[in-house]
Design a protein around this motif. Structure first.
Motif, PDB file in Angstrom:
ATOM      1  N   ILE A  29       0.130  -9.690   9.479  1.00  0.00           N
ATOM      2  CA  ILE A  29       1.375  -8.528   9.180  1.00  0.00           C
ATOM      3  C   ILE A  29       2.022  -8.603   8.169  1.00  0.00           C
ATOM      4  CG2 ILE A  29       0.946  -7.836  11.800  1.00  0.00           C
ATOM      5  CD1 ILE A  29       3.790  -8.987  12.027  1.00  0.00           C
ATOM      6  N   ALA A  30       2.531  -9.961   7.719  1.00  0.00           N
ATOM      7  CA  ALA A  30       3.025 -10.133   6.439  1.00  0.00           C
ATOM      8  C   ALA A  30       2.457  -9.516   5.254  1.00  0.00           C
ATOM      9  CB  ALA A  30       3.393 -11.644   6.365  1.00  0.00           C
ATOM     10  N   ARG A  31       1.157  -9.802   5.074  1.00  0.00           N
ATOM     11  CA  ARG A  31       0.304  -9.355   3.983  1.00  0.00           C
ATOM     12  C   ARG A  31       0.245  -7.822   4.146  1.00  0.00           C
ATOM     13  NH1 ARG A  31      -3.517 -12.825   5.952  1.00  0.00           N
ATOM     14  NH2 ARG A  31      -4.850 -11.206   6.792  1.00  0.00           N
ATOM     15  N   GLU A  32       0.199  -7.125   5.346  1.00  0.00           N
ATOM     16  CA  GLU A  32       0.357  -5.599   5.558  1.00  0.00           C
ATOM     17  C   GLU A  32       1.717  -5.013   4.946  1.00  0.00           C
ATOM     18  OE1 GLU A  32      -2.597  -3.423   7.171  1.00  0.00           O
ATOM     19  OE2 GLU A  32      -3.093  -5.097   5.905  1.00  0.00           O
ATOM     20  N   ARG A  33       2.771  -5.842   5.428  1.00  0.00           N
ATOM     21  CA  ARG A  33       4.139  -5.490   4.902  1.00  0.00           C
ATOM     22  C   ARG A  33       4.392  -5.611   3.500  1.00  0.00           C
ATOM     23  NH1 ARG A  33       8.794  -2.443   4.665  1.00  0.00           N
ATOM     24  NH2 ARG A  33      10.604  -3.772   4.704  1.00  0.00           N
ATOM     25  N   GLU A  34       3.798  -6.674   2.914  1.00  0.00           N
ATOM     26  CA  GLU A  34       4.009  -6.837   1.494  1.00  0.00           C
ATOM     27  C   GLU A  34       3.238  -5.997   0.606  1.00  0.00           C
ATOM     28  OE1 GLU A  34       3.159 -11.042   1.340  1.00  0.00           O
ATOM     29  OE2 GLU A  34       4.746 -11.549   2.488  1.00  0.00           O
ATOM     30  N   SER A  35       2.032  -5.280   1.088  1.00  0.00           N
ATOM     31  CA  SER A  35       1.185  -4.610   0.084  1.00  0.00           C
ATOM     32  C   SER A  35       1.807  -3.197  -0.054  1.00  0.00           C
ATOM     33  CB  SER A  35      -0.052  -4.243   0.961  1.00  0.00           C
ATOM     34  OG  SER A  35       0.212  -3.381   2.170  1.00  0.00           O
ATOM     35  N   GLY A  36       3.196  -3.115   0.658  1.00  0.00           N
ATOM     36  CA  GLY A  36       3.906  -1.944   0.584  1.00  0.00           C
ATOM     37  C   GLY A  36       3.756  -0.780   1.166  1.00  0.00           C
ATOM     38  N   ASN A  37       4.555   0.275   0.991  1.00  0.00           N
ATOM     39  CA  ASN A  37       4.233   1.657   1.489  1.00  0.00           C
ATOM     40  C   ASN A  37       3.102   2.146   0.976  1.00  0.00           C
ATOM     41  OD1 ASN A  37       4.231   4.285   2.165  1.00  0.00           O
ATOM     42  ND2 ASN A  37       6.512   4.623   2.056  1.00  0.00           N
ATOM     43  N   ASP A  38       1.892   2.627   1.878  1.00  0.00           N
ATOM     44  CA  ASP A  38       0.878   3.007   1.644  1.00  0.00           C
ATOM     45  C   ASP A  38       0.619   4.344   1.033  1.00  0.00           C
ATOM     46  OD1 ASP A  38      -0.614   1.187   4.293  1.00  0.00           O
ATOM     47  OD2 ASP A  38      -1.042   0.791   2.122  1.00  0.00           O
ATOM     48  N   ARG A  39       1.299   5.184   1.482  1.00  0.00           N
ATOM     49  CA  ARG A  39       1.514   6.434   1.076  1.00  0.00           C
ATOM     50  C   ARG A  39       1.364   6.907  -0.463  1.00  0.00           C
ATOM     51  NH1 ARG A  39       5.034  10.989   3.387  1.00  0.00           N
ATOM     52  NH2 ARG A  39       6.451   9.259   3.826  1.00  0.00           N
ATOM     53  N   PRO A  40       2.284   6.302  -1.304  1.00  0.00           N
ATOM     54  CA  PRO A  40       2.135   6.180  -2.762  1.00  0.00           C
ATOM     55  C   PRO A  40       0.842   5.547  -3.365  1.00  0.00           C
ATOM     56  CG  PRO A  40       4.285   5.380  -1.964  1.00  0.00           C
ATOM     57  CD  PRO A  40       3.367   5.552  -0.756  1.00  0.00           C
ATOM     58  N   ARG A  41       0.336   4.935  -2.662  1.00  0.00           N
ATOM     59  CA  ARG A  41      -1.109   4.287  -3.091  1.00  0.00           C
ATOM     60  C   ARG A  41      -2.229   5.191  -2.949  1.00  0.00           C
ATOM     61  NH1 ARG A  41      -0.299  -1.516  -3.617  1.00  0.00           N
ATOM     62  NH2 ARG A  41       1.721  -2.099  -3.162  1.00  0.00           N
ATOM     63  N   LEU A  42      -2.026   6.006  -1.931  1.00  0.00           N
ATOM     64  CA  LEU A  42      -3.052   7.049  -1.566  1.00  0.00           C
ATOM     65  C   LEU A  42      -3.411   7.902  -2.614  1.00  0.00           C
ATOM     66  CD1 LEU A  42      -2.533   7.543   2.254  1.00  0.00           C
ATOM     67  CD2 LEU A  42      -4.231   6.059   1.154  1.00  0.00           C
ATOM     68  N   GLY A  43      -4.660   8.079  -2.860  1.00  0.00           N
ATOM     69  CA  GLY A  43      -5.171   9.364  -3.821  1.00  0.00           C
ATOM     70  C   GLY A  43      -4.600  10.640  -3.446  1.00  0.00           C
ATOM     71  N   CYS A  44      -4.378  11.570  -4.412  1.00  0.00           N
ATOM     72  CA  CYS A  44      -3.910  12.815  -4.143  1.00  0.00           C
ATOM     73  C   CYS A  44      -4.663  13.597  -3.434  1.00  0.00           C
ATOM     74  CB  CYS A  44      -3.707  13.590  -5.411  1.00  0.00           C
ATOM     75  SG  CYS A  44      -2.674  12.809  -6.581  1.00  0.00           S
ATOM     76  N   ALA A  45      -6.071  13.619  -3.219  1.00  0.00           N
ATOM     77  CA  ALA A  45      -7.007  14.217  -2.293  1.00  0.00           C
ATOM     78  C   ALA A  45      -6.850  13.777  -0.924  1.00  0.00           C
ATOM     79  CB  ALA A  45      -8.412  14.071  -2.613  1.00  0.00           C
TER      80      ALA A  45
END
Length: 606
Positions: A29-45
């Motif tokens: 869960i630390a890796r998941e947290r450190e990967s940051g907020n996922d929404r900015p990383r998702l593609g526009c589609a």
């Protein structure tokens, strides 16, 4: 108050046994947290698909600056407890907006009712519905477009299933939101009496149906202290509710404001908040022990000797029945709620409810106070009572005595110096027994056994008068691998009648009993189960069996050489229909009850 030495010792044992798996979980869960907020990383589609179903929140979602709450709901209008959730998502979206957040229904999970399926084929899907719910929760949250989640579920397998799935996303802050119990109808004691009269043929089916409908009459959970309401007590003790949310009735101002507060609080502990805390950090070894303590102090459901180990495994924590047994010998029984008394959960809430019990446990050093919860001031918040004053939600300290000392006791005068469970061991394996509602003189039963492979055969034998004697009723091939480990609650009335007639009676089974099991001693969850070679498969009609909760013994009194030489009974053919064949993979892969009876967790090596 310093923590009781035995509570500390059991917790240390859980921590030590969990060290490797818990470290792996926290690293995940630390890796998941450190990967940051996922929404900015998702593609526009990807984002466009996620936002296409909403109109009023789309601009706020596009901006990406506020928390988005994923709602996982167990709503359906077949079941009274979950019918309460009908309007929750639209209300929660309004309350999220008040807190500067957005909310979307991430997914729905099934919610089945043991009360509907009890005694019929559908019960063989019941336990594995928990793993199905866990998988559904994981599917809902896998979209990774959320910075927190609200879990809407109440009853037997639903809360454990939601938690097991959600804990694999333990970097996210989450809150469980209950719906509350229905108001009191026909008392549980009166309902049970009518069931026993029907079992004896003294009243008609029409009379029985009217009694059942008078008891189960409106939206909300059932009012006895079974698995559903035990769930709610445990969620308070783990700090996963808004404090005091467990037993406020549906449709009240208090219930609405508690749900509103839950949404607001989720926004406060969210991804970028100053009080961020992920679910996996809250559900630690101390929280799991606190849940077990709360269960024992209130005489809760035996089903949680399966569910709590499964929940714990999802967070990398190992708790076993020996831990429950040690805790039960340390924690006093502080409540009398049906089937451990005549009161229902509404009377329990009126007398002080979970807050009073938690206050007493903390006062006596019998519960961990130094834990994280969704509340800002830890477990202390769960020792206060929520009220509506001048239209606003407030929490008050509780008086020294409960509102009804026949329902909730203080530590100074508990109903029993011990909690409600014991572990049994012997040449038949390991089982558990709930004794909080069993009279002490019935803690030890020694009698010839009568062996069955299904509960319908027990009912037939009862009706034929074949059980009118001192008897240990054995029902085998009811374990998770055999038929999904159904509850055998249909046996409660006939066994109760036999006991009322003056016979010494007990049940021994590798299946489950309902969270409402009560006055008849029942050695349940026997492991290893009959299918695959468990010793219960060696029993024959007439063997004398000893069930002794005093000494923790479950033994067939058969000469050792003869016992060793006996062959196992042949199992019945696997049943099909009602979808049971679709759950074959879960039965084949299920591990023992003490580990949680889960194929999913076993396959994941959790």
């Amino acid at each position: 108050m310093p923590l009781h030495s035995e509570i500390a010792a059991v917790t240390d044992r859980v921590i030590e046994r969990s060290k490797e798996k818990r470290a792996q979980y926290l690293a995940m869960i630390a890796r998941e947290r450190e990967s940051g907020n996922d929404r900015p990383r998702l593609g526009c589609a990807n984002l466009a698909h996620a936002y296409a179903g909403t109109d009023e929140q789309r601009e706020q979602l596009k901006a990406g600056r506020s928390m988005n709450i994923g709602i996982v709901t167990a709503y359906n209008d077949l079941l009274s407890a979950h019918a309460t959730y009908y309007r929750y998502p639209e209300q929660m979206k309004v309350w999220a907006h008040e807190a500067g957040a957005t909310a979307q229904v991430a997914g729905g999970v099934p919610a089945m009712c043991d009360g509907v399926t009890q005694g019929y084929q559908g019960m063989e899907l019941s336990l594995f519905s928990r793993d199905t719910i866990a998988l559904g929760t994981a599917v809902a949250l896998s979209h990774r477009t959320f910075e927190g989640a609200a879990l809407l579920g109440i009853c037997d397998k639903i809360v454990p299933g939601l938690l097991i799935g959600a804990l694999r996303f333990g970097h996210l802050p989450m809150v469980l939101i209950p719906g509350g119990p229905m108001r009191s109808g026909l008392s549980n004691k009166e309902k049970a009496a009518v069931r026993e009269q029907y079992a004896e043929g003294k009243v008609s089916r029409d009379v029985l149906l009217e009694a059942e409908i008078a008891a189960y009459h409106s939206k909300g959970t059932c009012t006895f202290y079974g698995t559903a309401n035990s769930n709610q007590m445990m969620m308070e003790a783990m700090g996963l509710h808004i404090p005091g949310a467990a037993f406020a009735n549906p449709g009240t101002k208090l219930r609405q404001e508690l749900t509103r507060a839950a949404v607001h609080r989720l926004a406060e502990i969210g991804w970028n908040g100053n009080e961020y805390r992920g679910l996996g950090e809250i559900v630690d070894e101390k929280a799991v022990v606190n849940a077990a303590i709360a269960l024992l102090a209130t005489g809760g459901s035996t089903n949680h000797l399966i569910h709590l180990p499964a929940i714990a495994r999802a967070a990398g924590i190992a708790i076993d029945w020996d831990d429950f047994d040690r805790l039960s010998r340390t924690v006093p029984l502080l409540s009398r709620v049906y089937p451990n008394g005549s009161a229902d959960v509404n009377a329990f809430e009126d007398a002080g409810g979970p807050a009073f019990v938690i206050r007493e446990l903390l006062r006596g050093g019998l519960m961990h106070a130094d834990v994280a919860t969704i509340a800002s001031d830890g477990m202390a918040a769960y020792a206060r009572k929520p009220l509506i004053e001048d239209g606003k939600l407030v929490w008050h300290e509780l008086p020294a005595k409960s509102g009804d000392d026949s329902v909730i006791a203080t530590l100074d005068a508990p109903f029993s110096p011990e909690g409600g469970f014991r572990i049994l061991k012997g040449n038949l394996g390991r089982a558990c027994i709930k004794v909080s509602a069993v009279e002490r003189e019935r803690w030890t039963i020694e009698a010839p056994c009568r062996v069955f492979s299904d509960q319908a055969s027990v009912q037939d034998a009862f009706k034929a008068g074949e059980l009118d004697r001192d008897v240990i009723v054995v029902v085998r091939f009811q374990g998770p691998k055999a038929n999904g480990m159904p509850e055998l609650h249909k046996l409660t009335p006939p066994l109760g009648v036999l006991q009322n007639r003056g016979f010494k009676v007990a049940l021994v089974t590798d299946g489950r009993m309902s969270g409402a099991s009560g006055k008849v001693p029942c050695a349940i969850h026997l492991s290893p189960e009959a299918l695959g070679g468990g010793p219960i498969g060696k029993l024959r009609d007439g063997d004398v069996v000893r069930v002794c909760a005093e000494q923790g013994v479950l033994t067939a009194l058969v000469e050792a050489g003869e016992w060793e030489a006996r062959e196992q009974a042949a199992p019945p053919l696997p049943a099909d229909g009602t979808g049971r064949e679709l759950f074959a993979m879960m039965r084949l892969g299920a591990d023992e009850a003490e580990l949680g009876a889960s194929a999913m967790l076993a396959a994941a090596q959790l």
